[in-house]
Write an enzyme that holds these catalytic residues in place. Sequence first.
Site, mmCIF file in Angstrom:
data_model
loop_
_atom_site.group_PDB
_atom_site.id
_atom_site.type_symbol
_atom_site.label_atom_id
_atom_site.label_comp_id
_atom_site.label_asym_id
_atom_site.label_seq_id
_atom_site.Cartn_x
_atom_site.Cartn_y
_atom_site.Cartn_z
ATOM 1 C CG HIS A 51 -4.719 6.402 5.169
ATOM 2 N ND1 HIS A 51 -4.092 5.520 4.335
ATOM 3 C CD2 HIS A 51 -4.369 6.056 6.431
ATOM 4 C CE1 HIS A 51 -3.366 4.681 5.054
ATOM 5 N NE2 HIS A 51 -3.519 4.976 6.335
ATOM 6 C CG ASP A 167 -5.642 -0.523 12.233
ATOM 7 O OD1 ASP A 167 -5.096 -1.607 12.024
ATOM 8 O OD2 ASP A 167 -5.481 0.472 11.498
ATOM 9 C CD GLN A 170 -4.236 2.181 15.823
ATOM 10 O OE1 GLN A 170 -3.069 1.803 15.809
ATOM 11 N NE2 GLN A 170 -4.746 2.912 14.828
ATOM 12 C CG LEU A 201 -9.078 0.276 0.488
ATOM 13 C CD1 LEU A 201 -9.058 1.734 0.028
ATOM 14 C CD2 LEU A 201 -8.701 -0.631 -0.663
ATOM 15 C CB SER A 203 -0.249 0.916 4.208
ATOM 16 O OG SER A 203 -1.026 2.058 4.503
ATOM 17 N NE ARG A 204 2.211 -4.143 8.092
ATOM 18 C CZ ARG A 204 1.943 -3.460 9.222
ATOM 19 N NH1 ARG A 204 0.691 -3.205 9.546
ATOM 20 N NH2 ARG A 204 2.918 -3.044 10.014
HETATM 21 O O1 PAF Z 1 -3.016 3.350 12.642
HETATM 22 C C1 PAF Z 1 -1.896 3.858 12.425
HETATM 23 O O2 PAF Z 1 -1.552 4.230 11.306
HETATM 24 C C2 PAF Z 1 -0.907 3.992 13.581
HETATM 25 O O3 PAF Z 1 -1.034 2.935 14.473
HETATM 26 C C3 PAF Z 1 -1.038 5.347 14.318
HETATM 27 C C4 PAF Z 1 -2.382 5.517 14.969
HETATM 28 C C5 PAF Z 1 -0.788 6.490 13.329
HETATM 29 C C6 PAF Z 1 0.019 5.442 15.421
HETATM 30 O O4 PAF Z 1 1.310 5.316 14.902
#
Ligand code: PAF
Length: 320
Positions: A51, A167, A170, A201, A203-204
């Site tokens: 992040h 992701d 996404q 990396l 979070s899970r």
């Molecule tokens: O990738 C993420 O952490 C989430 O899917 C996001 C983009 C913040 C939407 O909740």
Amino acid sequence: MVEFEVESDAPTASLPTVVDAAALRQAVAELRRGGQRIGFVPTMGALHAGHLSLVELARQHADRVVVSIFVNPTQFGPDEDLDRYPRTPEADAALLAGAGCDLLFLPAPEVLYPNPEVADRAAVEPGSAARGLEGARRPGHFRGVATVVCQLFHLVTPEVAVFGRKDAQQLAVIEQLVRDLHLPVEIVAGETVREADGLALSSRNRYLAPSERQAATVLSRALVAARRAIRDGETSAARVRRLLERTIAAEPRVRLDYAEVVDADSFSPVDEIHDRVVLPLAAFLGETRLIDNFALDPQALRAEASGALSPTEKEIPCSA
Ligand code: PAF
């Protein structure tokens, strides 16, 4: 606006934090004063170095950086980990304060979802990139993502928004959303950050028992093997898929959900590997489901293998 008091080595460290829409709009207007460009990193918190690299990238593309932390209930299925998803706002704020974030948006659920009856709410329908893989296995997931990302874009009004390649689907869904709906925001993609042993990396990762953590390295090892095969001239997606499946099957603590070869833009499966592809995979380690992927440019990889690229061109990263 509240100053989020953070534990940090710097005694004065605090991060301007807003929790509702009106305060956010005012704070963003102040940040934007004098023509400053706003960069935005939406997150669900439990922040790690991946992040922070997105925050750093946002800083490179904008003058001011806003980060949101919101564990979005509408992107979790009924049997998923919404309740146990890690929530670490103090630690997150400390990390963000040290990473050059200018403003934290930390909305309470009722700010984004004042009406808890999901069926009554307006929502954003994602496009074709959301159909397969995660979209097929997690019904409603990308609808939840697309909806909350649109809400956040409208609230934060950034010029630039940064999403991680980790992701990958996404990212493809958001890029299609922005393209198809003409949303006035530039999407920038950040590379996946990995542990020294290759684990992406996430979070899970903190859910993993030590033996699962060790076994999880098979995911990146499988991707490296697939990349090598493509670099060495393999063009059959079926054979690359089998290589991924075989490599992961050799680790008994890992249960593969899927391994695919998809077109990098549309996220549809391909038969032949000639243009840019993504190799996405998902696997269970016990109860924990991890995803990973490599994004590859086969032509650049093969040119590199044949020594046709200059040393500078070789340094261009071609994998997430
Ligand atoms: O990738 C993420 O952490 C989430 O899917 C996001 C983009 C913040 C939407 O909740």
